[in-house]
Design a protein around this motif. Sequence first.
Motif: not given
Length: 256
Positions: A88-89, A97-99, A194-196, A216-217
């Motif tokens: 999600n963005h 966070l993705m890195l 998922t970024f909470a 993050a999950k």
Amino acid sequence: MCIFDNMKLIKNIFWLLWRIWFYIMLGIPIIIMFPFLLISILKEKWYPYFFIMARIWAKVILFGTGFYYKIEREQEMEPNKSYMLIANHTSMTDIMLMLVVSKHPFVFVGKKELSKIPLFGFFYKRTCILVDRNSTRSRMEVFNRAQKRLNQGLSICIFPEGGVPLDESIVLDDFKDGAFRLAIEHQIPIVPITFADNKKRMSYTFFSGSLGIMRAKVHPFIYTTGKTIENKKDIREVKEYAWSIIHKQLLEYNKS
């Protein structure tokens, strides 16, 4: 001016300075590592070295801006295998966070506008697959460039909402087909993430934000083996399933 107006003014000044500090943090690691970053982008086969430095850059920004992360993994990615990473963005910090989440090299498919950011944009446009969402030709070129990167053994990351939802009430916007078409075409697993807390920590609303945790999950992977892009139903089912996984997790986070 009453005490409440004074408090609001002080709060706005704090968040303004904090936002400025965030943008300063975007540049400091790049300046320090500039010669090494520059060398790492001279050849495409050296991209994994660039990716290592990009992860360092991401961690410095997150910790330096007052964030710390907690990552829950239901399945681990295997080395030397390609994946389609989706999430999600809601924030610019989604990139950082993705890195941090993925230890294995991947390439972002991102909007062309970010290439205009000073210094950051210089490396962004040379290492990411840029897309002009208003151009059909640009969207088609994404598939060709992504295929080249996948053939090099890299993974691809796409935020499938296609942008940050403008309506604050939207928990998760509809997904575009692109990420799922690519994953099915190349028969690679999809990694739903998922970024909470990123929206709460640093949304695109300027005078807002908070220091603290970013959760993050990484969910179980969605496999595309046997599916085809000719079968529109395959694309739709995979896309809807991925959306439901992330949406359900966001609702659970919102309850806690």
